[in-house]
Design an enzyme around this catalytic site. Structure first.
Site, PDB file in Angstrom:
ATOM      1  N   ARG A 111       0.881  -1.175   0.000  1.00  0.00           N
ATOM      2  CA  ARG A 111       0.000   0.000   0.000  1.00  0.00           C
ATOM      3  C   ARG A 111       0.911   1.213   0.000  1.00  0.00           C
ATOM      4  O   ARG A 111       1.719   1.392   0.919  1.00  0.00           O
ATOM      5  CB  ARG A 111      -0.915  -0.003   1.225  1.00  0.00           C
ATOM      6  N   HIS A 144      -7.343   0.930  -6.653  1.00  0.00           N
ATOM      7  CA  HIS A 144      -7.566   0.021  -5.508  1.00  0.00           C
ATOM      8  C   HIS A 144      -8.272  -1.232  -6.037  1.00  0.00           C
ATOM      9  O   HIS A 144      -9.420  -1.503  -5.707  1.00  0.00           O
ATOM     10  CB  HIS A 144      -8.420   0.749  -4.463  1.00  0.00           C
ATOM     11  N   GLN A 192     -10.150  -3.940  -3.738  1.00  0.00           N
ATOM     12  CA  GLN A 192     -11.434  -3.468  -3.212  1.00  0.00           C
ATOM     13  C   GLN A 192     -12.568  -3.760  -4.190  1.00  0.00           C
ATOM     14  O   GLN A 192     -13.664  -4.185  -3.796  1.00  0.00           O
ATOM     15  CB  GLN A 192     -11.360  -1.955  -2.943  1.00  0.00           C
ATOM     16  N   ASP A 226     -17.352   7.153  -1.508  1.00  0.00           N
ATOM     17  CA  ASP A 226     -16.129   6.960  -0.716  1.00  0.00           C
ATOM     18  C   ASP A 226     -15.810   8.300  -0.069  1.00  0.00           C
ATOM     19  O   ASP A 226     -16.422   9.328  -0.412  1.00  0.00           O
ATOM     20  CB  ASP A 226     -14.983   6.481  -1.637  1.00  0.00           C
ATOM     21  N   CYS A 232     -16.426   1.511   0.428  1.00  0.00           N
ATOM     22  CA  CYS A 232     -15.262   0.674   0.755  1.00  0.00           C
ATOM     23  C   CYS A 232     -14.861   0.784   2.219  1.00  0.00           C
ATOM     24  O   CYS A 232     -14.201  -0.112   2.738  1.00  0.00           O
ATOM     25  CB  CYS A 232     -14.094   1.023  -0.155  1.00  0.00           C
ATOM     26  N   ARG A 275     -13.614  -8.682   1.445  1.00  0.00           N
ATOM     27  CA  ARG A 275     -12.194  -8.425   1.147  1.00  0.00           C
ATOM     28  C   ARG A 275     -11.388  -9.716   1.365  1.00  0.00           C
ATOM     29  O   ARG A 275     -10.472 -10.012   0.590  1.00  0.00           O
ATOM     30  CB  ARG A 275     -11.649  -7.303   2.044  1.00  0.00           C
TER      31      ARG A 275
END
Ligand code: CP
Ligand code: NVA
Length: 309
Positions: A108, A135, A138, A226, A265, A293
């Site tokens: 990340r 991402h 996700q 988000d 998310c 996830r």
């Protein structure tokens, strides 16, 4: 050839479909089991995943650790600031060393160029745990959640509200690969990455960008939002003010289809991009999305190791 998962296109539409099917099967096969028990086939027994985090995480870190445990292997967390990477060792040298010590790497980071550099020097699979650009893990979890809730992906009408960020970029990429449509409602100046939009449109997806929230959600099967301020960005007051007309609240959800689902998310900034009434409401599937996830990433890992088509 080493299979990296930096963006969804690295796998392609057929592999994403295979990942989703595998995730559905594996999740069903372990229903009701303790969360730490390995799957019956333990396909990654004796394998270790190294996980480098330059930014905070709850879901991505815990879900990769549990994914490896359920696949019969191990995961190792590395806070980038405590690594030599944090005091100037190059990404390339870090990659060469970790390739000798672990079987795959999740990172990340901020600049997407760093994960490309890491992958270019790695002999083991590299997986994107979020960059400023995208991402992808996700979105595999999001698609899995929609399938579980009875939504067929081809032709699906997805509405995105708010910032044109990394999560949206991967949704747009998925639209091109899996043939669904995205209507984005965002303030002027906060549109998504143009390259992802062009690529998805070239693949046949309809990607609309509008500057009116009601227009964005009209007739949608899914409403997604988000945070308005992603990690590493300034909490600028003018940005927050520009975003408020795109808040997902009950009135806005009422303009989507009656059976529309709501995704986020997480982490949520309750009362900003979405109200409590939507986050905790009957159309919200955010806790399934978070759990997924784990299931999505198990199958992404298996694809990365060449154990899925
Ligand atoms: N959705 C997501 O990636 O959450 P974390 O930042 O907690 O990993
Ligand atoms: N867009 C958010 C997603 C967090 C999971 C961020 O980058 O901070």
């Amino acid at each position: 050839m080493t299979r990296h998962f930096l963006n969804l296109s690295d796998a392609g539409g057929d592999a994403i479909a295979a990942i989703l099917n595998d995730a559905l099967d594996r999740k069903a096969a372990r229903k009701g089991w303790p969360k730490g028990r390995p799957d019956a086939d333990a396909p990654l027994k004796d394998h270790t995943l190294g996980m480098i985090f330059e930014k905070n995480s709850t879901r991505t870190r815990v879900s990769f650790e549990m994914a490896m445990r359920q696949l019969g292997g191990d995961a190792m967390f590395m806070a980038a600031g405590q690594m030599q990477l944090g005091r100037g060792e190059t990404v390339a040298d870090t990659s060469r060393v970790l390739s000798r010590m672990v079987d795959a790497i999740v990172i990340r980071t901020d600049d997407h160029a760093k994960i490309e550099d890491l992958a270019a020097h790695a002999d083991v699979p590299v997986i994107n745990g979020l960059t400023d650009l995208s991402h992808p893990c996700q979105i595999v979890a999001d698609l899995l959640t929609l399938l579980e809730h009875g939504k067929a992906l081809p032709g699906l009408e997805v509405a995105w509200l708010g910032d044109g960020n990394n999560v949206l970029a991967s949704i747009i990429e998925a639209a091109g690969l899996l043939k669904f449509n995205v209507r984005i409602g965002c303030p002027k100046g906060y549109e998504p990455d143009a390259a992802f939009v062009e690529q998805a449109r070239a693949a046949g997806a309809r990607i609309d960008i509008v500057h009116d929230a009601a227009e964005a959600v009209a007739g949608a099967d899914v409403v997604i939002t988000d945070t308005w301020v992603s990690m590493g960005q300034d909490h600028a007051h003018n940005k927050i003010a520009a975003m408020f007309p795109f808040q997902v609240n009950d009135a806005l959800m009422g303009k989507a289809k009656a059976d529309a689902k709501f995704l986020h998310c997480l982490p949520a900034h309750r009362g900003e991009e979405a109200t409590d009434s939507v986050l905790d409401g009957p159309q919200s599937v955010i806790w399934d999305e978070a759990e997924n996830r784990i299931h999505a990433q198990k199958s992404i890992l298996l694809w990365s190791f060449g154990l899925l088509a």
